[in-house]
Design a protein around this motif. Structure first.
Motif, PDB file in Angstrom:
ATOM      1  N   THR A   1       7.034  23.354  14.580  1.00  0.00           N
ATOM      2  CA  THR A   1       8.346  23.057  14.781  1.00  0.00           C
ATOM      3  C   THR A   1       8.659  23.481  16.112  1.00  0.00           C
ATOM      4  O   THR A   1       9.440  22.809  16.754  1.00  0.00           O
ATOM      5  CB  THR A   1       9.111  23.847  13.640  1.00  0.00           C
ATOM      6  OG1 THR A   1       8.462  23.457  12.339  1.00  0.00           O
ATOM      7  CG2 THR A   1      10.387  23.447  13.737  1.00  0.00           C
ATOM      8  N   GLU A   2       8.448  24.693  16.522  1.00  0.00           N
ATOM      9  CA  GLU A   2       8.685  25.146  17.679  1.00  0.00           C
ATOM     10  C   GLU A   2       8.106  24.107  18.782  1.00  0.00           C
ATOM     11  O   GLU A   2       8.934  24.019  19.731  1.00  0.00           O
ATOM     12  CB  GLU A   2       8.054  26.465  17.901  1.00  0.00           C
ATOM     13  CG  GLU A   2       8.202  27.085  19.380  1.00  0.00           C
ATOM     14  CD  GLU A   2       8.938  28.336  19.268  1.00  0.00           C
ATOM     15  OE1 GLU A   2       9.075  28.953  18.174  1.00  0.00           O
ATOM     16  OE2 GLU A   2       9.629  28.634  20.321  1.00  0.00           O
TER      17      GLU A   2
ATOM     18  N   ARG B   1       7.617  20.997  18.541  1.00  0.00           N
ATOM     19  CA  ARG B   1       8.389  19.806  18.517  1.00  0.00           C
ATOM     20  C   ARG B   1       9.852  20.006  19.155  1.00  0.00           C
ATOM     21  O   ARG B   1      10.118  19.185  19.732  1.00  0.00           O
ATOM     22  CB  ARG B   1       8.674  19.697  17.174  1.00  0.00           C
ATOM     23  CG  ARG B   1       9.318  18.384  16.700  1.00  0.00           C
ATOM     24  CD  ARG B   1       9.345  17.893  15.325  1.00  0.00           C
ATOM     25  NE  ARG B   1      10.094  18.754  14.395  1.00  0.00           N
ATOM     26  CZ  ARG B   1       9.322  19.054  13.243  1.00  0.00           C
ATOM     27  NH1 ARG B   1       7.870  19.053  13.032  1.00  0.00           N
ATOM     28  NH2 ARG B   1      10.160  19.963  12.603  1.00  0.00           N
ATOM     29  N   ARG B   2      10.406  21.298  18.995  1.00  0.00           N
ATOM     30  CA  ARG B   2      11.769  21.279  19.382  1.00  0.00           C
ATOM     31  C   ARG B   2      11.689  21.433  20.969  1.00  0.00           C
ATOM     32  O   ARG B   2      12.269  20.923  21.640  1.00  0.00           O
ATOM     33  CB  ARG B   2      12.209  22.614  18.743  1.00  0.00           C
ATOM     34  CG  ARG B   2      13.553  22.936  19.449  1.00  0.00           C
ATOM     35  CD  ARG B   2      14.273  24.192  18.527  1.00  0.00           C
ATOM     36  NE  ARG B   2      13.710  25.364  18.696  1.00  0.00           N
ATOM     37  CZ  ARG B   2      13.066  26.107  17.791  1.00  0.00           C
ATOM     38  NH1 ARG B   2      13.372  25.436  16.315  1.00  0.00           N
ATOM     39  NH2 ARG B   2      12.766  27.261  18.086  1.00  0.00           N
ATOM     40  N   ARG B   3      10.448  22.100  21.520  1.00  0.00           N
ATOM     41  CA  ARG B   3      10.291  22.611  22.964  1.00  0.00           C
ATOM     42  C   ARG B   3       9.878  21.170  23.575  1.00  0.00           C
ATOM     43  O   ARG B   3      10.168  20.938  24.804  1.00  0.00           O
ATOM     44  CB  ARG B   3       9.273  23.565  23.038  1.00  0.00           C
ATOM     45  CG  ARG B   3       9.872  24.696  23.826  1.00  0.00           C
ATOM     46  CD  ARG B   3       8.882  25.458  24.297  1.00  0.00           C
ATOM     47  NE  ARG B   3       7.525  26.049  23.363  1.00  0.00           N
ATOM     48  CZ  ARG B   3       6.381  25.525  23.277  1.00  0.00           C
ATOM     49  NH1 ARG B   3       5.777  24.920  24.370  1.00  0.00           N
ATOM     50  NH2 ARG B   3       5.298  25.956  22.455  1.00  0.00           N
TER      51      ARG B   3
ATOM     52  N   PRO C   1      20.118  20.011  17.885  1.00  0.00           N
ATOM     53  CA  PRO C   1      18.748  20.513  17.884  1.00  0.00           C
ATOM     54  C   PRO C   1      18.447  21.607  18.908  1.00  0.00           C
ATOM     55  O   PRO C   1      17.357  22.403  18.822  1.00  0.00           O
ATOM     56  CB  PRO C   1      17.970  19.252  19.049  1.00  0.00           C
ATOM     57  CG  PRO C   1      18.882  18.306  18.929  1.00  0.00           C
ATOM     58  CD  PRO C   1      20.421  18.630  18.714  1.00  0.00           C
TER      59      PRO C   1
ATOM     60  N   ASN D   1      17.463  19.727  24.653  1.00  0.00           N
ATOM     61  CA  ASN D   1      16.322  20.620  24.657  1.00  0.00           C
ATOM     62  C   ASN D   1      15.490  20.400  26.044  1.00  0.00           C
ATOM     63  O   ASN D   1      14.300  21.052  26.154  1.00  0.00           O
ATOM     64  CB  ASN D   1      15.508  21.033  23.524  1.00  0.00           C
ATOM     65  CG  ASN D   1      16.615  21.494  22.367  1.00  0.00           C
ATOM     66  OD1 ASN D   1      17.280  22.303  22.598  1.00  0.00           O
ATOM     67  ND2 ASN D   1      16.029  21.321  21.074  1.00  0.00           N
TER      68      ASN D   1
ATOM     69  N   GLY E   1      14.038  19.619  15.215  1.00  0.00           N
ATOM     70  CA  GLY E   1      13.772  21.141  15.474  1.00  0.00           C
ATOM     71  C   GLY E   1      13.822  22.437  14.776  1.00  0.00           C
ATOM     72  O   GLY E   1      13.793  23.341  15.186  1.00  0.00           O
ATOM     73  N   TRP E   2      14.718  22.116  13.559  1.00  0.00           N
ATOM     74  CA  TRP E   2      15.026  23.194  12.695  1.00  0.00           C
ATOM     75  C   TRP E   2      13.955  23.566  12.060  1.00  0.00           C
ATOM     76  O   TRP E   2      13.301  22.586  11.535  1.00  0.00           O
ATOM     77  CB  TRP E   2      16.294  22.595  11.942  1.00  0.00           C
ATOM     78  CG  TRP E   2      17.588  22.415  12.497  1.00  0.00           C
ATOM     79  CD1 TRP E   2      17.795  22.093  13.790  1.00  0.00           C
ATOM     80  CD2 TRP E   2      18.813  23.007  12.077  1.00  0.00           C
ATOM     81  NE1 TRP E   2      19.258  22.098  13.961  1.00  0.00           N
ATOM     82  CE2 TRP E   2      19.902  22.605  12.985  1.00  0.00           C
ATOM     83  CE3 TRP E   2      19.404  23.450  10.775  1.00  0.00           C
ATOM     84  CZ2 TRP E   2      21.030  22.894  12.617  1.00  0.00           C
ATOM     85  CZ3 TRP E   2      20.769  23.761  10.453  1.00  0.00           C
ATOM     86  CH2 TRP E   2      21.571  23.374  11.603  1.00  0.00           C
ATOM     87  N   GLU E   3      13.696  24.983  11.821  1.00  0.00           N
ATOM     88  CA  GLU E   3      12.734  25.234  10.977  1.00  0.00           C
ATOM     89  C   GLU E   3      13.100  25.417   9.511  1.00  0.00           C
ATOM     90  O   GLU E   3      14.457  25.546   9.261  1.00  0.00           O
ATOM     91  CB  GLU E   3      12.171  26.716  11.267  1.00  0.00           C
ATOM     92  CG  GLU E   3      11.432  26.675  12.570  1.00  0.00           C
ATOM     93  CD  GLU E   3      11.289  27.984  13.357  1.00  0.00           C
ATOM     94  OE1 GLU E   3      11.486  29.124  12.718  1.00  0.00           O
ATOM     95  OE2 GLU E   3      11.122  28.047  14.592  1.00  0.00           O
TER      96      GLU E   3
END
Ligand code: ATP
Ligand code: MG
Lengths: 242, 382
Positions: free
Chosen positions: A79-80, A82-84, A108, A159, B284-286
């Motif tokens: 997830t991290e 993906r977000r980054r 996001p 992001n 991006g949420w966990e």
């Protein structure tokens, strides 16, 4: 660079309705290039995007992001990453209904815990860049198709990801909006983003911003063509030839 | 830490918006939730207020009371009993008490007429005067004349100057009181001194000696009934506990219904909500962010329900005299004129209340939320 090594994705594995959507695919996606994935409906384009974008895990095979093996990461780290790393523009835009354009863009970034005021300022700047200054307090479902798409692009950028992933971004747009979308892709490419787009739409794969066209069929890659004026140095030929 | 805080602030912000977006459903939920808490809190408040009343009343009650029994019925105690009981070692302050009931036909209320005990200086009454409880004062509108008029059983009209009204410390037993001097009391009920007293009260120097003293009394006066303060306390407790038990059982049923409702609400996570969770995860949420958001949602709803429910119950019990519950819980007190309850709030009870409502609610909502939160984010691509 993203590298796929003999990646297979089977939906509903082990059940009678199992589907091999991506079948033993090896592929390199170069940095700072615009790659288009094309192929008939059901050929596995969307599934491949979910694997590349860390939205799903391959059933077999491995995926590297630069030197990091991302296909084996535990859920939280995935997830991290993906977000980054990734910004998504979904086929139906997937804005959260009932929420303003502005907050949709901010969503996001919530897990990063940035102070509200700073985050809001960044989101506003992004929306202004996409000429949505007057529409940012509008609820997502009240936006027109073109507006919703630009909000979706702004959300994908909040992001500051290195990669932009877009699934059928032009499916519901008329020609002038397609032009506009391609112009925005051009800007993003100039700004150094790596971009992957799936599309049925000839207007997209014939566009001059496209550097590489990957064609899929039945979950396999049938061709990889470099079409840009400046072919990616690292681009070799992957997959099976047509 | 700052990052964590910033994240939680964002989540709360988003959750508040989400609650507002689903106004209709959440309003329904909040209403039911508040109602359950209101009922539970009402019973608790009323129960503890009544206990408090009883305890306050009993604190002033004598440790041992002796009543004369004739044919199994309470009769007047002869004056010489005071003398005989005073000789018991360990007994103190032996005095005859004079009290009786008076039915006020006009108001349909019962008053307790009583001569203050000799050692109670603060409520001593002079001849021709009276000290009365708050309800009596209210019912008889004594503030207009400053006098209390009572028609004696013999049909004689009594006029007593109201010296003052009793303070509110415990209204249960003081509300209906009319305090008179011994002379006025005897004249009112036509009692001669040799008729004796209503009963005889005494204190025990050392509370461990109460059983011994009771034994001695029974030996000296075999026909008398001896009542200790403990006995009275036990009776009160039994009455309250039994009634409270019934009400609580009924409420438990309501609570179960509520839990089912909550579960239903939560497991019926709409397609819209599921999709929303998918989008949040995709961007991006966990999983933990989704859970935290849902915890906030439950927490906010619970907090509102608790505040509204408890506040409404407080108003109901202490301002409106528990109109909805009084018939069940106050049954034994119907003979008394209306009295208002002294607000008593037990922090432990409030905590218990929060615990038995918030925990089942949270558990009921968390399970389906967990299921939704672990769904793969790739559903948004379909
Ligand atoms: N979640 C899923 N569960 C089961 N089967 C799936 C799932 N997602 C995709 N499939 C199947 O996998 C195959 C590939 O689907 P995918 O959506 O990746 O194709 P696509 O190339 O994106 O098609 P389109 O052009 O229609 O978007 C199809 O046969 C599809 O039915
Ligand atoms: Mg697709």
């Amino acid at each position: 660079m993203i590298r796929l090594e003999r990646v297979t994705r089977i939906h509903n594995e082990g059940r009678p309705n199992a589907v091999t959507a991506v079948d033993d695919v090896s592929l390199e996606l170069p940095d700072r290039r615009v790659t288009v994935l094309r192929g008939p409906s059901g050929s596995g384009k969307t599934t491949l995007l979910t694997l590349v974008g860390c939205l799903a895990r391959p059933t077999r095979g491995r995926i590297w992001l630069d030197d990091e093996l991302i296909s084996a990461l535990p859920e939280r780290f995935m997830t991290e990453v993906r977000r980054r790393t990734f910004g998504f523009i979904f086929q139906r835009f997937n804005l959260v209904r009932g929420v303003s354009a502005l907050e949709n863009v901010m969503l996001p970034a919530y897990p990063a815990g940035e102070p509200h005021a700073a985050l809001k300022a960044r989101a506003q700047a992004l929306l202004e860049r996409f000429h949505l200054r007057d529409r940012m307090h509008e609820k997502a479902e009240l936006l027109s198709g073109g507006e919703a798409q630009r909000v979706a692009i702004a959300r994908a950028l909040i992001n500051d990801p290195a990669w932009i992933i877009a699934d059928e971004p032009t499916a519901s747009l008329d020609t002038s909006l397609v032009e506009r979308f391609l112009a925005e892709v051009r800007d993003l490419a100039k700004a150094g983003k790596s971009i992957i787009i799936t599309s049925h739409d000839p207007r997209v794969w014939q566009a001059d911003v496209v550097d590489r066209i990957v064609t899929m069929q039945d979950g396999r890659i049938v061709s990889v063509e470099d079409v840009g004026k400046a072919p990616a140095a690292a681009a070799g030929r992957e997959g099976s030839p047509p | 830490m700052r990052r964590w805080l910033g994240r939680q602030l964002h989540l709360v912000d988003f959750t508040l918006g989400a609650l507002m977006r689903r106004k209709g459903r959440n309003f329904m939920l909040l209403t039911v939730y508040t109602l359950v808490i209101f009922m539970l809190a009402s019973v608790m408040f009323l129960g503890s207020a009544l206990r408090h009343e009883a305890a306050t009343a009993l604190k002033g009650a004598p440790e041992v009371t002796v009543q004369n029994m004739v044919m199994g019925r309470h009769a007047l105690s002869p004056p010489e009993w005071v003398e005989r009981l005073s000789r018991i070692r360990g007994a103190r302050n032996v005095h005859g008490r004079l009290w009786g009931y008076f039915y006020d036909q006009a108001n349909g209320a019962n008053y307790t007429l009583m001569v203050p005990p000799p050692h109670a200086r603060d409520i001593a009454v002079r001849e021709g005067e009276t000290v009365i409880g708050a309800s009596v004062a209210r019912l008889r509108e004594v503030h207009r004349t400053g006098y209390l008029f009572l028609l004696s059983p013999a049909g004689k009209l009594f006029r007593l100057k109201v010296a003052r009204t009793l303070p509110h410390r415990s209204e249960l037993l003081s509300a209906d009181l009319v305090l008179l001097s011994e002379k006025d009391f005897r004249t009112f009920f036509n009692l001669k001194p040799r008729d004796g007293f209503t009963d005889i009260a005494l204190a025990v120097r050392n509370s461990n000696e109460v059983p011994t003293v009771v034994n001695k009394i029974t030996r000296i006066l075999p026909g008398a009934r001896v009542i200790t303060r403990e006995d009275v306390l036990r009776t009160y407790e039994n009455v309250f506990s039994w009634r409270e038990g019934i009400v609580l059982a009924m409420l438990a049923a309501a609570l179960v219904a509520f839990a089912i409702f909550a579960f239903d609400k939560a497991s019926g996570l709409s397609a819209e909500e599921r999709r929303e969770i998918g989008i949040l995860k995709a961007v991006g949420w966990e999983t933990s962010d989704i859970i935290a958001m849902k915890l906030w949602e439950g927490g906010i709803v619970s907090a509102f329900a608790l505040v509204f429910g408890v506040a409404a119950a407080y108003a109901h019990v202490f301002l409106l005299d528990a109109g909805l519950l009084a018939p069940v819980l106050k049954g034994w007190a119907v003979l008394y004129p209306d009295f208002s309850l002294t607000p008593v709030i037990d922090r432990m009870q409030l905590l218990t209340l929060a615990f038995v409502t918030v925990v089942p609610f949270t558990v009921a909502t968390l399970v389906p939320v967990w299921k939704a939160a672990i769904t793969d984010p790739d559903i948004v691509m379909r």
